[in-house]
Design a protein around this motif. Structure first.
Motif, PDB file in Angstrom:
ATOM      1  N   ASP A  64     -37.712  38.771  42.785  1.00  0.00           N
ATOM      2  CA  ASP A  64     -36.429  38.980  43.457  1.00  0.00           C
ATOM      3  C   ASP A  64     -35.337  38.838  42.412  1.00  0.00           C
ATOM      4  O   ASP A  64     -34.967  37.723  42.013  1.00  0.00           O
ATOM      5  N   LEU A  65     -34.844  39.985  41.963  1.00  0.00           N
ATOM      6  CA  LEU A  65     -33.854  40.019  40.884  1.00  0.00           C
ATOM      7  C   LEU A  65     -32.539  39.375  41.311  1.00  0.00           C
ATOM      8  O   LEU A  65     -31.854  38.754  40.499  1.00  0.00           O
ATOM      9  N   GLY A  66     -32.196  39.498  42.585  1.00  0.00           N
ATOM     10  CA  GLY A  66     -30.931  38.947  43.067  1.00  0.00           C
ATOM     11  C   GLY A  66     -30.955  37.455  43.285  1.00  0.00           C
ATOM     12  O   GLY A  66     -29.935  36.778  43.126  1.00  0.00           O
ATOM     13  N   HIS A  67     -32.117  36.909  43.661  1.00  0.00           N
ATOM     14  CA  HIS A  67     -32.234  35.478  43.950  1.00  0.00           C
ATOM     15  C   HIS A  67     -32.854  34.687  42.799  1.00  0.00           C
ATOM     16  O   HIS A  67     -33.146  33.492  42.956  1.00  0.00           O
ATOM     17  N   ASP A  68     -33.073  35.341  41.656  1.00  0.00           N
ATOM     18  CA  ASP A  68     -33.613  34.653  40.481  1.00  0.00           C
ATOM     19  C   ASP A  68     -34.865  33.854  40.830  1.00  0.00           C
ATOM     20  O   ASP A  68     -35.006  32.674  40.476  1.00  0.00           O
ATOM     21  N   SER A  69     -35.780  34.518  41.501  1.00  0.00           N
ATOM     22  CA  SER A  69     -36.981  33.814  41.937  1.00  0.00           C
ATOM     23  C   SER A  69     -38.163  34.763  42.037  1.00  0.00           C
ATOM     24  O   SER A  69     -38.015  35.990  42.062  1.00  0.00           O
ATOM     25  N   LEU A  70     -39.348  34.152  42.075  1.00  0.00           N
ATOM     26  CA  LEU A  70     -40.580  34.881  42.333  1.00  0.00           C
ATOM     27  C   LEU A  70     -41.281  34.187  43.488  1.00  0.00           C
ATOM     28  O   LEU A  70     -41.098  32.988  43.710  1.00  0.00           O
ATOM     29  N   ARG A  71     -42.073  34.960  44.224  1.00  0.00           N
ATOM     30  CA  ARG A  71     -42.847  34.368  45.309  1.00  0.00           C
ATOM     31  C   ARG A  71     -44.302  34.807  45.204  1.00  0.00           C
ATOM     32  O   ARG A  71     -44.588  35.956  44.858  1.00  0.00           O
ATOM     33  N   VAL A  72     -45.189  33.872  45.474  1.00  0.00           N
ATOM     34  CA  VAL A  72     -46.626  34.124  45.444  1.00  0.00           C
ATOM     35  C   VAL A  72     -47.130  34.091  46.882  1.00  0.00           C
ATOM     36  O   VAL A  72     -46.788  33.181  47.655  1.00  0.00           O
ATOM     37  N   TRP A  73     -47.952  35.088  47.225  1.00  0.00           N
ATOM     38  CA  TRP A  73     -48.400  35.259  48.603  1.00  0.00           C
ATOM     39  C   TRP A  73     -49.916  35.334  48.677  1.00  0.00           C
ATOM     40  O   TRP A  73     -50.571  35.853  47.767  1.00  0.00           O
ATOM     41  N   ASP A  74     -50.462  34.861  49.797  1.00  0.00           N
ATOM     42  CA  ASP A  74     -51.829  35.188  50.182  1.00  0.00           C
ATOM     43  C   ASP A  74     -51.750  36.382  51.126  1.00  0.00           C
ATOM     44  O   ASP A  74     -50.856  36.459  51.971  1.00  0.00           O
ATOM     45  N   LEU A  75     -52.686  37.290  50.977  1.00  0.00           N
ATOM     46  CA  LEU A  75     -52.769  38.431  51.886  1.00  0.00           C
ATOM     47  C   LEU A  75     -53.861  38.118  52.910  1.00  0.00           C
ATOM     48  O   LEU A  75     -55.050  38.105  52.577  1.00  0.00           O
ATOM     49  N   VAL A  76     -53.438  37.833  54.127  1.00  0.00           N
ATOM     50  CA  VAL A  76     -54.352  37.407  55.187  1.00  0.00           C
ATOM     51  C   VAL A  76     -54.292  38.412  56.334  1.00  0.00           C
ATOM     52  O   VAL A  76     -53.242  38.567  56.964  1.00  0.00           O
ATOM     53  N   ALA A  77     -55.419  39.091  56.568  1.00  0.00           N
ATOM     54  CA  ALA A  77     -55.495  40.086  57.643  1.00  0.00           C
ATOM     55  C   ALA A  77     -54.330  41.071  57.573  1.00  0.00           C
ATOM     56  O   ALA A  77     -53.728  41.426  58.592  1.00  0.00           O
ATOM     57  N   GLY A  78     -53.997  41.486  56.348  1.00  0.00           N
ATOM     58  CA  GLY A  78     -52.949  42.474  56.157  1.00  0.00           C
ATOM     59  C   GLY A  78     -51.536  41.942  56.189  1.00  0.00           C
ATOM     60  O   GLY A  78     -50.585  42.710  56.094  1.00  0.00           O
ATOM     61  N   GLN A  79     -51.383  40.611  56.320  1.00  0.00           N
ATOM     62  CA  GLN A  79     -50.057  40.010  56.358  1.00  0.00           C
ATOM     63  C   GLN A  79     -49.826  39.137  55.128  1.00  0.00           C
ATOM     64  O   GLN A  79     -50.748  38.480  54.639  1.00  0.00           O
ATOM     65  N   LEU A  80     -48.588  39.141  54.651  1.00  0.00           N
ATOM     66  CA  LEU A  80     -48.218  38.331  53.501  1.00  0.00           C
ATOM     67  C   LEU A  80     -47.825  36.931  53.972  1.00  0.00           C
ATOM     68  O   LEU A  80     -46.865  36.763  54.721  1.00  0.00           O
ATOM     69  N   VAL A  81     -48.585  35.945  53.506  1.00  0.00           N
ATOM     70  CA  VAL A  81     -48.343  34.544  53.867  1.00  0.00           C
ATOM     71  C   VAL A  81     -47.845  33.820  52.620  1.00  0.00           C
ATOM     72  O   VAL A  81     -48.554  33.751  51.605  1.00  0.00           O
ATOM     73  N   LEU A  82     -46.619  33.303  52.690  1.00  0.00           N
ATOM     74  CA  LEU A  82     -45.999  32.691  51.509  1.00  0.00           C
ATOM     75  C   LEU A  82     -46.756  31.443  51.070  1.00  0.00           C
ATOM     76  O   LEU A  82     -47.028  30.550  51.869  1.00  0.00           O
ATOM     77  N   ARG A  83     -47.067  31.398  49.767  1.00  0.00           N
ATOM     78  CA  ARG A  83     -47.798  30.270  49.196  1.00  0.00           C
ATOM     79  C   ARG A  83     -46.923  29.429  48.271  1.00  0.00           C
ATOM     80  O   ARG A  83     -47.010  28.206  48.245  1.00  0.00           O
ATOM     81  N   GLN A  84     -46.047  30.085  47.490  1.00  0.00           N
ATOM     82  CA  GLN A  84     -45.223  29.366  46.517  1.00  0.00           C
ATOM     83  C   GLN A  84     -43.980  30.171  46.195  1.00  0.00           C
ATOM     84  O   GLN A  84     -44.008  31.407  46.168  1.00  0.00           O
ATOM     85  N   ARG A  85     -42.876  29.468  45.938  1.00  0.00           N
ATOM     86  CA  ARG A  85     -41.672  30.093  45.416  1.00  0.00           C
ATOM     87  C   ARG A  85     -41.363  29.462  44.061  1.00  0.00           C
ATOM     88  O   ARG A  85     -41.358  28.241  43.920  1.00  0.00           O
ATOM     89  N   ILE A  86     -41.117  30.312  43.080  1.00  0.00           N
ATOM     90  CA  ILE A  86     -40.817  29.857  41.722  1.00  0.00           C
ATOM     91  C   ILE A  86     -39.363  30.192  41.448  1.00  0.00           C
ATOM     92  O   ILE A  86     -38.982  31.368  41.422  1.00  0.00           O
ATOM     93  N   ILE A  87     -38.542  29.171  41.243  1.00  0.00           N
ATOM     94  CA  ILE A  87     -37.113  29.366  41.038  1.00  0.00           C
ATOM     95  C   ILE A  87     -36.809  29.361  39.536  1.00  0.00           C
ATOM     96  O   ILE A  87     -37.147  28.412  38.825  1.00  0.00           O
ATOM     97  N   LEU A  88     -36.180  30.420  39.070  1.00  0.00           N
ATOM     98  CA  LEU A  88     -35.792  30.535  37.661  1.00  0.00           C
ATOM     99  C   LEU A  88     -34.338  30.110  37.503  1.00  0.00           C
ATOM    100  O   LEU A  88     -33.708  29.635  38.450  1.00  0.00           O
ATOM    101  N   ASN A  89     -33.791  30.278  36.312  1.00  0.00           N
ATOM    102  CA  ASN A  89     -32.398  29.921  36.081  1.00  0.00           C
ATOM    103  C   ASN A  89     -31.478  30.928  36.772  1.00  0.00           C
ATOM    104  O   ASN A  89     -31.800  32.118  36.870  1.00  0.00           O
ATOM    105  N   LYS A  90     -30.343  30.455  37.208  1.00  0.00           N
ATOM    106  CA  LYS A  90     -29.382  31.340  37.843  1.00  0.00           C
ATOM    107  C   LYS A  90     -28.908  32.386  36.838  1.00  0.00           C
ATOM    108  O   LYS A  90     -28.490  32.060  35.722  1.00  0.00           O
ATOM    109  N   GLY A  91     -29.011  33.647  37.251  1.00  0.00           N
ATOM    110  CA  GLY A  91     -28.589  34.738  36.375  1.00  0.00           C
ATOM    111  C   GLY A  91     -29.699  35.336  35.533  1.00  0.00           C
ATOM    112  O   GLY A  91     -29.441  36.251  34.744  1.00  0.00           O
ATOM    113  N   ASP A  92     -30.953  34.876  35.694  1.00  0.00           N
ATOM    114  CA  ASP A  92     -32.056  35.456  34.922  1.00  0.00           C
ATOM    115  C   ASP A  92     -32.313  36.906  35.321  1.00  0.00           C
ATOM    116  O   ASP A  92     -32.483  37.781  34.474  1.00  0.00           O
TER     117      ASP A  92
END
Length: 342
Positions: A162-190
């Motif tokens: 997510d370029l706007g929120h300076d973050s990445l998210r890791v998901w499990d794919l369960v029965a075709g649905q994205l289930v959030l597992r982790q959010r990684i927050i980078l520095n503001k403005g990265d």
């Protein structure tokens, strides 16, 4: 035998001049235009199904995904009607088994998972939970979410930027649905844009705004953590130069990064500890290198604003793309998608 690619591009609705999806071939050091494969409105990103003669195109300014059946090396036909996605749909990727297509929307931050039928057509999507601005403060409006890429990791999970929120998210794919597992927050403005995974499990993220490569490593908790930051080089200036695509050399010992505004390809080695080490930069012989792919010992670069696709030979010693092999005039190219026909 050559390497065949579907070329995504911007048409007039996206400020470009392309008529749609084109087919090209790279063979014996030369690029060849195979013609217009199918008319389309700004198919800015294309991905090919690994097991079916089907490709998917992000019709960016229509906010739709179009599926096409491959009928020959240079022609495709529509596979059903385009399906709705979100504003400024800019990237598509497939899960590890080719049963789900993930779409990322820059305009509204949406991340969507589409089930893929046996013939390759798309079903109704599952909308992933929306991102939240980690730097929002009381009394200040949150910044816009800008989803830019999804990638399937070797462990089967999905990671999104997510370029706007300076973050990445890791998901499990369960029965075709994205289930959030982790959010990684980078520095503001990265501004994390695209990423690539190394066979070791390390992940390299290129940032559009801070002009760096951030290395993520597996953590003891089973997720990922920031392990290092590497500037692309002294010649690149945040706010003037904008990294685009990042790729891993076929030998997994170098990284290539296209840099818009600088008209160049940055080359970085990978040290014993996995940390990137700048090697140098080479001209992309064009303007606004939006995307690139490796074909054997050549790097093929799509230069969006100069309307060219250029093939470069890679130096055997340091991997730099320092020999111009072939140049093909093509309107507003933005993406090169390899296709292995059954």
């Amino acid at each position: 035998m050559g390497n065949q690619y579907w070329v995504g591009a911007y048409s007039p609705d996206g400020g470009g001049t392309s008529q749609g999806i084109r087919a090209i071939e790279y063979r014996n050091g030369s690029l060849h235009d195979l013609g217009l494969a199918h008319p389309a409105d700004s198919p800015s990103w294309i991905t090919a199904h690994p097991g079916l003669p089907v490709i998917y195109a992000a019709l960016e300014h229509r906010g739709e995904i179009a599926a096409y059946r491959v009928v020959s090396s240079n022609k495709v036909e529509s596979l059903g009607r385009p399906v709705a996605a979100g504003a400024l749909l800019c990237h598509l990727t497939l899960d590890a088994v080719g049963s789900t297509l993930i779409g990322s929307c820059y305009g509204d931050g949406r991340v969507l998972a589409y089930p893929i039928a046996a013939d390759g057509s798309l079903g109704e999507p599952h909308l992933a939970v929306a991102s939240e601005d980690p730097y929002a403060r009381e009394g200040h409006a949150p910044r816009a979410s800008r989803s830019h890429q999804s990638a399937t990791l070797r462990n089967g999970r999905i990671i999104t930027t997510d370029l706007g929120h300076d973050s990445l998210r890791v998901w499990d794919l369960v029965a075709g649905q994205l289930v959030l597992r982790q959010r990684i927050i980078l520095n503001k403005g990265d501004g994390p844009r695209h990423l690539v995974e190394h066979p070791s499990g390390l992940i390299y993220v290129v940032t559009e705004h801070s002009v760096e490569i951030i290395m993520l490593a597996p953590s003891q908790e089973g997720g990922y953590e920031v392990r290092s930051r590497t500037a692309l080089g002294d010649a690149f200036i945040p706010g003037e130069h904008y990294p685009s695509e990042i790729s891993l050399d076929s030998r997994a010992n170098r990284l290539y990064v296209g840099v818009r505004g600088a008209g160049s390809i940055a080359v970085l080695g990978i040290g014993a500890d996995g940390v990137p080490l700048p090697i140098g930069m080479e001209s992309c012989a064009g303007d606004w290198p939006r995307h690139h792919v490796q074909a054997g010992q050549a790097l093929i670069v799509a230069n969006q604003l100069s309307n060219t696709i250029v093939a470069f030979g890679l130096n055997a010693e340091d991997g730099r793309p320092d020999r111009r092999l072939s140049c093909l005039k093509l309107e507003s190219p933005t993406c090169l998608a390899a296709q292995t026909l059954p």
